[in-house]
Each structure stands twice: as C-alpha cells, then as structure tokens.
Design an enzyme around this catalytic site. Structure first.
Site, PDB file in Angstrom:
ATOM      1  N   GLU A   1       5.179-108.049 -57.135  1.00 37.50           N
ATOM      2  CA  GLU A   1       5.903-109.039 -56.387  1.00 37.50           C
ATOM      3  C   GLU A   1       5.011-109.789 -55.779  1.00 37.50           C
ATOM      4  O   GLU A   1       4.265-109.259 -54.964  1.00 37.50           O
ATOM      5  CB  GLU A   1       6.875-108.062 -55.344  1.00 37.50           C
ATOM      6  CG  GLU A   1       8.038-107.427 -56.016  1.00 37.50           C
ATOM      7  CD  GLU A   1       8.855-106.656 -54.962  1.00 37.50           C
ATOM      8  OE1 GLU A   1       9.042-107.244 -54.117  1.00 37.50           O
ATOM      9  OE2 GLU A   1       8.995-105.463 -55.333  1.00 37.50           O
TER      10      GLU A   1
ATOM     11  N   CYS B   1       7.763-112.256 -47.553  1.00 36.06           N
ATOM     12  CA  CYS B   1       7.613-113.231 -48.726  1.00 36.06           C
ATOM     13  C   CYS B   1       8.953-113.851 -48.965  1.00 36.06           C
ATOM     14  O   CYS B   1       9.192-114.946 -49.565  1.00 36.06           O
ATOM     15  CB  CYS B   1       7.472-112.372 -49.997  1.00 36.06           C
ATOM     16  SG  CYS B   1       8.191-110.967 -50.276  1.00 36.06           S
TER      17      CYS B   1
END
Ligand SMILES: Cc1cc2nc3c(=O)[nH]c(=O)nc-3n(C[C@H](O)[C@H](O)[C@H](O)COP(=O)(O)OP(=O)(O)OC[C@H]3O[C@@H](n4cnc5c(N)ncnc54)[C@H](O)[C@@H]3O)c2cc1C
Length: 1011
Positions: free
Chosen positions: A770, A804
């Site tokens: 990720e 994020c």
C-alpha cells in the site's frame, strides 16, 4: 389526587381545548400548509418526502433557473416509481430551460420561500421586531432565535456574537417602550422580561467539541459572557437551547459555570431547554435543581421539550454502534414529558417551568398537575414554535394562559436546515399535530394517557440494530466468547464516545499511567525471547521532543537472519494448526487490545502525536482487523468440493510461508496489526518490522501477541533501521511474502528486488504494497458549503495530513470557488494546533524533523507556483515539537508539485475547475488512485462522479478519510497500491496459495456415493 382523578382532569382540559378548536378547516399545522398538495403527498410517501426535502435544502444554493429545474427533475426522477401517475407525467415534462424552465424555477423558489416564511419570522432584526410586534398584538410573548450557518470558523463565531448584540439592542430599544400587556409581561408576582432570546452554544465557538469541555467552555464563555451582561443590563431574558446529545453535558456545564459567576449568580432571567426524549434527563434535572437550590440559590427557567433531533440521534447511534440515547417509542417520550412536567411543577420555585409542546395531551397534563400541586397558573408558561399549531395558541390564550412563541429569524439559506427539521417533524408518523389534524385521529385516542400505549411496545429497528452495542464505552464489554454462536460474523468495534466523562477520565488516567513508564527499553524479540541489542534508538514524543518515550533496540543483520530462521522453523507447525485455533488466537489478540485499549491509545498519542480520537480509532481498527480476518479465514477454511462419481475434487488454501511485514508509523498499531494478523491467521509465520518512529507501539503489540499465547517463532519482532535490515529481510530466499505499507519509492524498490530469484531461492515472492495518494475532494457548485468546508478541512488536516487517505487537493467547480476558499481559509485559521495530549487539539505535530523539513520545502515550492492563502502560525510550539501550521494554497495550477506530489503533511491545494468534467479530469490526473471525495447535491452529478472518479475509495458528501474495516475496505490502484483492499473480502487471499487435490475414488468399478 388519585391517578384516575388526575387523568380525568387531563382529559377534561384536553376536551375543553379541542372544543374550542376548529379542526374542520385548513389544518392548524400552520396557516393552511397542508393544503399544499405536494406536502400532503409526502406524508404517505417516505421516498418522495426525502427527495422533496433534499431539493428544498439545496434550493437556496441554486441561482440559475436551468440548475433549479435540473435539480427538481433529478430529485423527483429518483422517486419516480413512488409518485402517482400525474406527478410522474409532470416530472417527465418538466421543462429543462427556456421560458418554461424559468417559470418553473421561479415557482419552485417562491413556493419554498413561502414555506420557509411560515416558520421563519424574517431575515433581519427589523423583520424580527415586526414579527414579534404582530405576535404581541395577539397576546403572544416571544423568544427570538438567530438562524445561521454552522459555525466552522472563529470569524463566524464573532459574527454570531455581534448579531446577538444587535438583536438584544434592537429588540430591547423597541419592545421595552411598547405598552405593557399584563397577560404576557407579568407572572403572578410581577413583571417578567418582555425580550427573550434563545442561543445555541455551538454557534459561539467553531471548535465546540465535548472531548474538551474545559477548552470549549472557556471559548464559549468568552463570547457569551458579554451577551449575558448586555441582556441583564437591558432587561432581556436568555435561554440556552439544547442541541444534539453529544453536546448536552458540555452545554449544561457551561450553563451552570457561567451562571454561578458573581455577575450572574442572582439573575433569575435565564433558562435552558431540556429534552425529555433522552433517557437520562431525569438525572440532569435533579442535578440542575440541586445546583439552583443549594449552590446558586437563585431560580432558573427550564424549557421542557421532547427534542428535535430524534432521527439524527438514532442514526448516529446506529452508525457508531453506540447505545441509542433517546427513547425509541414515541409514547415513552410522552410519558417522560409528563413525569418531568410533574418534577418541574413540584420544584417550580427553583426550576421555573416552560412547557414547549404542541401536544394537547402533554399541555393538558401540565395544567392538571399544576392545579393538583396548586402552582399559580401564571408562574409557568407554554411555548410553541412560530408557524405551528396557531389555533392551539389562540385557544390557550383565550383560556388566559401565557404562551411564548419561539421565533426564528435569519437568511433563507441557513434557514433551510431549520425548515427541513420542522417539515420532518410535522410529517413524521408519530407527530401529534399530524395525527390530530391531518389524519383525524379521535380526541379519545389523542388524549389517552401515553403510558397506556406501553402494551404496544415492540423493539424498534434501531434497538434491534444496536442490541450488540457496548454501552458506548470502548473496551467495556467485549471480553471473549462473543463469537461462539457465529464464527464468521463481524461487527466494527465502537469508537470511544469522548462526549462521555468516563471516556475522557479513562484517557487521562491512561496518559498519566503511560507517562510513568517512559524510558523503558524495547529490544527485538525472536522466538518469544528478547535478544541483546547493541544499538539503541530513542523514540521521542513529537509534541515535546525532549520527552523520550522509550528506547528501541535496533536489530542487526544477523538478528534479521535469525528472525527469518525462527519463522521458518515455526512454519510447519503453525501451518498445520487448525484454522479454528488460529482464528481463536486472533480473537484473543483482539480481546488483549480491548483490555489495554486506553493504554495503547495513550502510547499512540505520545509516540506518534495522534490526537485522542484518532489514537482511539487506531486501536479500534486494530481490533477490527483481528476480528474481521478471523471471521474471513473461517469462511475460507471450508474446502470447495467438485466431486463426480468416482472422483473427489477439493479446492482449498494453504499459507505461503514466511511473511515479512514492514509497517509505517502513521497507523502504528492498526496497519502493523492488520498486516501481521492477516498473515498469521492465514497460517504464515511472520517477521514484523515496525517503523523506527513507532517502535514502542510495535513492542506493545508484540506483548499483546505473547499474552494471547503466540507460539515461539510464529511472529518475531524486529525493530530496526529500514536501510540496514530491510534489504536482508526482503531479499531473503526463505521469505515468501512481503506485506509493506509506506512510501512509493520504497515499495517500488521492494517490488523490483522481490521479482529476482537468485540461486537457492525456489519461489517468486509475493508483494502486497500500500503506497501513497494525492487525493482530491471535488466540490460541486451546489454543494452544501457547511459540509464541504468542514469535510475538506477534516480530510486535509486530520492527523496533520499524515494519512495516505488525506485529501490534499480541493477541486472546486464554478461560482462557489471564492466563497468556499474564504471559508476554508477561516476554518483553517480556527483549528487548534496543540500537543496531541491536549484533548482540544485539532492538529498535532508531524512525526519528525525530517518530515517537518520536507513539508516546509513543499510549502516554499508552493509559494512560487500558487497563492499562499493561509499558513497558520504555530508560535512557541515550534520550539517544543515538530509542528507545521496548516497551510492552504489557492489558485493552484493542476501541474504544480503541490498538486501532484504526496506531501504527507498539513498542506491543502485549492484548484479551480470550469465544470464537473474538468474537475474529474484534474482529479484523475495524478499518478495515484487511492481515495477521493465529492460534495454535491445533484443526483446526476453524484452518479457521474461515482462512475468516473477512478479511485480505490470514493466518499460522497463526507470526508475522504477514516475508512472502517469491512464497511469501507481500503486500498487503491495505479501507483497507490499493489494488491487488494485491507479489511476487505479479498485481502486474505493474497496471503494464501490455492491448491487442488483430485482423488480417483473408483476401485474395481466401485465408488463411494458423492454428496
Ligand atoms: C419553544 C420551543 C423551543 C424548543 N427548543 C428546542 C431545543 O432547544 N432543543 C430541541 O431539541 N428541541 C427544541 N424544541 C423542539 C421540540 O423538541 C419539538 O418541537 C417537539 O419535540 C415536538 O413535540 P410536541 O410535543 O409538540 O409534539 P409530539 O408530536 O407530541 O412529539 C413529537 C416528538 O416526540 C419525539 N419522538 C418522535 N418519535 C419518537 C419515537 N419513535 N420515540 C421516542 N420519541 C419520539 C420527538 O422528540 C418528536 O419531536 C423546541 C420546541 C418549542 C416549542
């Protein structure tokens, strides 16, 4: 008086009121508003009601006739199947533009305005004065309420304060010169204030938050004190309105604190609204009585209401798995209203009663009890809303009762939220007014004692949906055994409710207890045993860099190899451990987190600078990952059989081998635990490397794993410097899988090296990564600005932009750009930048000096490419910790570095778009595709964005951060991620290898039966 006698008196009063009422003509909900065909229609048609009210809500934002008719068509089009034939036909032929479109738009606007004006007395002070003058000619007293947008900036809070000054000044100047009307200007003892204003405390402080009652109280009091002083000086009365449940305790506290101050202590002209639909109201009233009688020694008024936020409270409780704070059956609220009416009337010397109701049974009950208790009839009053139940007001006035009208005034635009609340209330199935006047329910039924309705008690849908909630308290009752009935069921762990004093006290206690443990050492753990370390790294508190949280032992390359060897050794036995046992192990880990929940949150606050709420959410998410992956693995455990006569076929999964987990610091527990527990429950063994900046939290996780019974070697804790041990781990020939969350650069490097298969390595490594995001929030031209501004600011600056998922671009469509930007700038200035331990902190530090300096470089670059709209000054905090003031850039070119690169800090770029298509083009024009958001009230535009905004997680009309396990599986594509979403149904598959076994079961022409 016996209960039966009392009930007869109540009915007698009720029948008398009904006898004087005219129920035959246009109904008295308002001045004939139910005559309106469409409004009548909404009562029988919930879907249409929702669409129509949504249209009304966004109407003031629409200026172009084409836009208005488009929205009407879109909203009604969505409810098309629910409409009668004539209305369907009407929708079909709604003009799109031209003269027809203009006429339609004008008609829609004027009808909505007319409707709003039934409930809203005017748009400025003079109109409010005119309205109250009209009321007084009908012998109706008033309380004026100022309608406004949600206060999300300090400038707006200042403006509200000024409006109250103007209002009190304007009203008292005029009204106090008018002739006295004894029926409304006196009680049984003498004159009472004619001017009466109602205030909502949340309008007086942009950061009103019950998580910080002291800070909130201070800020509200600073603006309210001068209002109260002026009111007292000019002879006006001030009532505190009551808002949503989470604000209740703070509101009560501010009320008591302010009115205990010497200046106001002996001032009787103040009151507070108390909502009886809340189950804990009796306790609040008892406390209020005790305070007024024994501490303040001066009475206050209590406006008893049922409560205006019933739908909101039930939805919020269900959404968060919190206990529902309101009664769920209407009759229960009615019963409580009666019980607490008696309480007030019993104590009228200290709590002066004002009954806010349009319900003739509730009103009659108050009259009968007052009579029984011999309360002078002029000592208490009834209050009703402007534009509602006018004939009841007339009747009560004719009976010599004092009636006060709650009279809102303000601009149409902010007034719509109030209007929609009134419309919802009036069209609700349970509304007394609807039943009594629109549906013609008999007097007998309407006047029935509400407690007689108890026989129809049934669990409401909300009770059912919250039966498994945890009393609102984190970690309170989830302790094992929960899943024995259904091993594959999952429910999100409720977040802590910081509006509750117990939660705040637990957090404070945990922060103190954890502080006492600072400075300990956390070495690597291999085979469940600490190993010697020669290199130690201090973990510092980014809010106060002089504070060392703990010392982390940095693993050497040899120790990295030893950790892999330990995981290899443990693999066979862990792989062969039944899935049920591995899943049970995860449940125990989840319970371990619950037991240590507050402590873990406190470590997170200290070590990575997360504010309270976000730290708690980190732990809750870690719990969710454990429970969810345990449940998912149980589902995957059952082999899939495709047997035919003479041949058995089984498809099943097994683990891949040794997994290396490399986690970031920004979700120091959740992401570390998520990746690790997924690997473990799938049967892999793990070498777990936390980020250097969050090693202590990583060590705490390791403690929980061991406490839960982790077999030696199954998970090894390997803190260390990424550059030193990272390559050893990721290129190790015995490592089958790498689960990584972090920067794009490192992820790509890992992916590249993992693709190599040097001699001696007999597998191709699987990489799950990720990476980053450059997420955009699109703000459409019809967006609800209150929501859009707040949602954008939350998305950009939550945890100082270090997620994020953070929304670091706002792409604004069309004419609302300037308005949106101005409010975003003010909202940003209004944020409280503070150490994360401070409950009032809306924005804490960034993680370390390197981050701070990188973010500052981006800000400098931004100054060259765009207009710096605001960069909040962090003052002395800069000397204490790694603080960067939240920063907004305006007119940002879409190609600028600040619009393209992930900054991982509190920097927002506001970009102008010509139209929605342009906004979508800009939004998609980055290398990432992680999260995105849109604020729009056009059903067709929302549908377009859903289809064309290509991101992993899209959020409509809410912030774009805060994904929940299972509800919003999280992860992106393009350069945002490799692999499927964490907390989603495909995630575990990445940690598994599928196998098929085929067996010939035919022996000499004889085979067992297939199922
Ligand atoms: C002067 C005045 C001031 C007000 N100030 C406030 C305020 O500060 N804060 C505030 O919240 N409200 C306030 N209200 C609004 C008030 O709460 C609503 O107008 C009132 O609840 C309507 O009640 P009723 O007795 O007129 O009608 P009724 O029809 O008898 O009652 C409707 C009420 O019952 C409750 N209810 C509906 N369904 C259910 C259910 N399934 N289970 C349990 N309860 C249910 C809700 O509270 C709903 O509003 C004020 C009202 C007045 C008149």
């Amino acid at each position: 008086m016996t209960a039966t006698d009392l009930d007869s008196r109540v009915r007698a009063y009720g029948h008398e009121i009904f006898a004087r009422l005219d129920r035959s003509g246009p109904t008295p909900l308002t001045r004939a508003w139910v005559d309106d065909q469409l409004m009548g229609l909404t009562m029988d048609n919930p879907a249409l009601k929702v669409q129509l009210f949504r249209f009304v809500d966004c109407l003031p934002y629409l200026h172009d006739p084409v836009d208005i008719s488009r929205h009407l068509r879109e909203y009604l089009g969505e409810a098309r199947d629910q409409l009668p034939w004539w209305a369907r036909l009407g929708v079909k032929f709604l003009p799109k533009g031209g003269l027809g479109g203009r006429l339609l738009a004008a008609a829609a606007r004027s009808n909505a305005e007319k409707m709003a004006r039934k409930f809203i007395a005017g748009s400025n002070v003079q109109e409010a004065v005119d309205a109250v003058e009209r009321l007084r000619t009908q012998k109706l007293a008033f309380t004026v309420d100022l309608l406004g947008e949600a206060t999300i900036t300090e400038a707006e809070a200042d403006h509200v304060q000024k409006q109250y000054f103007d209002l009190i000044d304007g009203l008292t100047r005029e009204v106090n010169t008018w002739p006295e009307i004894p029926e409304i200007d006196r009680d049984d003892r003498g004159p009472i204030p004619r001017v009466n204003v109602s205030v909502k405390l949340s309008a007086l402080f942009s950061q009103f938050d019950p998580i910080d009652p002291k800070g909130t109280g201070r800020a509200v009091a600073a603006r309210l004190r001068p209002i109260l002083s002026m009111a007292r000086r000019t002879g006006a009365f001030v009532n505190f309105d009551m808002e949503q449940y989470s604000f209740k305790d703070t509101t009560l506290q501010i009320f008591r604190d302010l009115l205990s101050e010497p200046e106001f202590r002996d001032w009787p002209d103040v009151g507070i609204a108390i909502q009886v639909y809340l189950t804990d109201t009796e306790h609040d009233l008892e406390q209020l009585l005790d305070w007024a009688k024994n501490t303040r020694k001066c009475p206050v008024w209590v406006r008893l209401v049922k409560g205006a936020y019933w739908d909101y409270e039930t939805v919020i409780a269900a959404q968060n798995h919190w206990p529902v704070p309101v009664f769920t059956e209407k009759w229960q609220s009615d019963v409580n209203f009666e019980r607490l009416s008696r309480f007030l009337l019993t104590n009228y010397a200290w709590l002066v009663p004002a009954f806010g109701s349009h319900n003739i049974r509730s009103i009659s009950h108050a009259m009968a009890v007052a009579e029984e208790l011999k309360v002078p009839s002029r000592r208490y009053e009834f209050q009703m809303l402007y534009g509602m139940a006018d004939p009841i007001k007339d009747v009560l006035t004719s009976l010599g009762r004092r009636i006060r009208i709650y009279t809102p005034y303000g601009q149409l635009l902010p007034g719509m939220a109030y209007l929609v609340r009134r419309l919802l209330e009036n069209t609700s199935n349970d509304s007394f007014l609807r039943q009594g006047f629109a549906e013609g329910v008999s007097e007998e039924v309407l006047l029935r004692n509400p407690s007689e309705s108890s026989f129809v008690i049934r669990p409401s849908s909300f009770e059912k949906s919250t039966m498994h909630s945890v009393n609102g308290q984190a970690g309170s009752s989830h302790t094992g055994g929960r899943m024995t009935t259904d091993e594959t069921r999952f429910q999100n762990e409720p977040l802590a409710d910081f509006s509750r004093a117990e939660s705040r006290a637990k957090m404070r206690a945990a922060l103190d207890a954890v502080k006492a443990q600072f400075g300990r050492s956390y070495p690597p753990v291999i085979d469940n045993k600490p190993v010697a370390s020669s290199h130690w790294l201090d973990s510092v508190n980014p809010s106060h860099t002089k504070e060392v949280i703990g010392r982390a032992g940095m693993a050497t390359v040899d120790q990295a190899n030893a950790a892999v060897a330990s995981a290899v050794k443990a693999f066979d036995s862990w792989r062969d451990t039944p899935v049920a046992e591995r899943a049970a192990f995860l449940r125990k880990v989840a319970d371990g987190f619950r037991t240590r929940r507050w402590e873990l949150s406190a470590w997170i606050v200290y070590e990575v600078g997360k504010p309270w709420r976000e730290a708690d959410a980190d732990v809750a998410e870690a719990i969710d990952f454990c429970d969810y992956y345990a449940a998912e693995m149980r589902k995957l455990d059952a082999p899939q059989h495709r047997d035919v006569p003479g041949e058995g076929n089984a498809y099943f999964y097994e683990p891949r081998g040794v997994a290396v987990v490399i986690a970031p610091w920004n979700f120091p527990l959740a992401i570390l635990a998520g990746m690790t527990t997924a690997a473990l429950v799938a049967g892999n063994t793990v070498v777990m490397k936390p980020a250097e900046q969050s090693t202590v939290v990583g060590a705490k996780f390791m403690e929980v794993l061991i406490e839960a019974g982790l077999p030696p070697g199954v998970c090894n804790f390997l803190p260390g410097v990424g550059e030193e041990i990272g390559p050893t781990l990721t290129t190790h020939p015995d490592v089958a899988l790498i689960a990584f969350t972090g920067s794009l650069k490192v992820a790509l490097a890992i992916n590249e090296s993992a693709a190599k298969t040097p001699g001696g390595q007999n597998l191709v490594k699987k990489v799950i990564a990720e990476m980053g995001g450059k997420n955009a929030v699109i703000v459409d031209s019809d967006a609800d600005l209150d929501e859009a501004v707040k949602g954008t600011v939350d998305s950009a600056f939550g945890y100082a932009g270090q997620k994020c998922s953070a929304g670091s671009r706002a792409i604004v469509v069309g004419g609302i750009y300037d308005q949106f930007l101005a409010r975003v700038v003010e909202a940003t200035k209004s944020l409280t930048v503070a150490p994360a331990t401070d409950p009032g902190c809306s924005l804490g530090p960034v993680i370390d000096a390197e981050s701070r300096d990188r973010i500052k470089r981006f800000i400098e670059a931004g100054k060259k490419d765009a207009t710096l709209a605001v960069q909040a000054d962090v003052g002395k905090l800069a000397e204490e910790g790694y603080f960067v003031g939240p920063t907004v850039f305006a007119d940002v070119p879409e190609t600028a570095a600040i619009a393209q690169e992930e900054i991982f800090g509190p920097v927002l770029s506001v970009i102008k778009a010509k139209n929605l298509d342009d906004a979508l083009r800009i939004a998609n024009g980055v290398k990432y595709a992680l999260t995105g958001g849109v604020f729009s009230r056009s059903p067709e535009n929302i549908a377009k964005v859903k289809k064309r905004f290509r991101v992993g997680n899209l959020y409509v009309n809410r912030k774009c951060t805060g994904a929940l396990v299972d509800r919003q599986p999280f992860g992106g594509f393009k350069l945002s991620g490799i692999g499927s979403k964490a907390g989603g149904p495909d995630y575990l598959l990445q940690f598994l290898l599928p196998r098929t076994v085929t067996e010939n079961t035919l022996r000499r022409g004889f085979a067992p039966e297939t199922a």
